[in-house]
Design a protein around this motif. Structure first.
Motif, PDB file in Angstrom:
ATOM      1  N   ALA A  40       0.838  -1.200   0.000  1.00 10.01           N
ATOM      2  CA  ALA A  40       0.000   0.000   0.000  1.00 10.01           C
ATOM      3  C   ALA A  40       0.874   1.251   0.000  1.00 10.01           C
ATOM      4  O   ALA A  40       1.923   1.292   0.629  1.00 10.01           O
ATOM      5  CB  ALA A  40      -0.902   0.001   1.220  1.00 10.01           C
ATOM      6  N   ASP A  41       0.417   2.258  -0.735  1.00 11.39           N
ATOM      7  CA  ASP A  41       1.147   3.530  -0.727  1.00 11.39           C
ATOM      8  C   ASP A  41       0.370   4.560   0.095  1.00 11.39           C
ATOM      9  O   ASP A  41      -0.684   4.260   0.653  1.00 11.39           O
ATOM     10  CB  ASP A  41       1.417   4.033  -2.143  1.00 11.39           C
ATOM     11  CG  ASP A  41       0.162   4.452  -2.891  1.00 11.39           C
ATOM     12  OD1 ASP A  41      -0.939   4.324  -2.332  1.00 11.39           O
ATOM     13  OD2 ASP A  41       0.283   4.904  -4.028  1.00 11.39           O
ATOM     14  N   GLY A  42       0.898   5.742   0.175  1.00 11.82           N
ATOM     15  CA  GLY A  42       0.295   6.782   1.001  1.00 11.82           C
ATOM     16  C   GLY A  42      -1.034   7.304   0.487  1.00 11.82           C
ATOM     17  O   GLY A  42      -1.823   7.845   1.251  1.00 11.82           O
ATOM     18  N   THR A  43      -1.318   7.158  -0.805  1.00  9.20           N
ATOM     19  CA  THR A  43      -2.554   7.716  -1.351  1.00  9.20           C
ATOM     20  C   THR A  43      -3.760   6.824  -1.101  1.00  9.20           C
ATOM     21  O   THR A  43      -4.881   7.311  -1.042  1.00  9.20           O
ATOM     22  CB  THR A  43      -2.440   7.942  -2.874  1.00  9.20           C
ATOM     23  OG1 THR A  43      -2.346   6.674  -3.527  1.00  9.20           O
ATOM     24  CG2 THR A  43      -1.238   8.815  -3.215  1.00  9.20           C
ATOM     25  N   CYS A  44      -3.549   5.537  -1.025  1.00  8.27           N
ATOM     26  CA  CYS A  44      -4.639   4.553  -0.869  1.00  8.27           C
ATOM     27  C   CYS A  44      -5.656   4.646  -2.003  1.00  8.27           C
ATOM     28  O   CYS A  44      -6.818   4.315  -1.830  1.00  8.27           O
ATOM     29  CB  CYS A  44      -5.323   4.708   0.479  1.00  8.27           C
ATOM     30  SG  CYS A  44      -4.251   4.365   1.866  1.00  8.27           S
TER      31      CYS A  44
END
Length: 138
Positions: A99-103
């Motif tokens: 998962a990245d920070g933007t979701c």
């Protein structure tokens, strides 16, 4: 304290032995490659009134994936079933392990990693490396 490879293995049950999950992160031509793998890709954003085109990450939004791959057709052949399975795995790993920070976005590189479903990659090692990288970038 820190998360170790053994922790990742015990918590996630991901394999930590096998081939390293090494690949180019170059996204040149990713839309064409995505179409070859799953039959379609998100549309390019339109440029309004001669303005600059918005920078779009290489990949697809989770809403695009859900809208296009929520249900596998009942009469699907093996190729279509594999396509839907690949997209489902891409969705899951992009939402959880990677998962990245933007979701909001499923990065192209994880779909690319799923091109060969029977490869014995060390997914646990990749997950730990990704976790460390995300912590450093915060």
């Amino acid at each position: 304290m820190t998360v170790t490879l053994q922790d990742v293995s015990m918590i996630t049950a991901l394999p930590i032995e096998g081939k390293p999950l090494c690949m180019s992160t170059d996204s040149e031509g990713w839309r064409h490659q995505m179409e070859a793998l799953i039959g379609m890709s998100p549309q390019e954003p339109e440029v309004e009134d001669g303005g600059k085109k918005d920078r779009v990450p290489a990949g697809a939004t989770f809403t695009w994936i859900a809208a296009n791959f929520a249900h596998c057709p009942q009469d699907a052949d093996d190729e279509v079933i594999q396509r839907y399975a690949r997209v489902y795995m891409w969705y899951v790993i992009s939402r959880t392990i990677f998962a990245d920070g933007t979701c909001k976005n499923a990065p192209w590189m994880w779909l690319k990693a799923l091109t060969v479903l029977d490869n014995k990659f060390s997914w646990g090692s990749a997950a730990l490396a990704y976790l460390y990288r995300q912590v450093i970038n915060c």
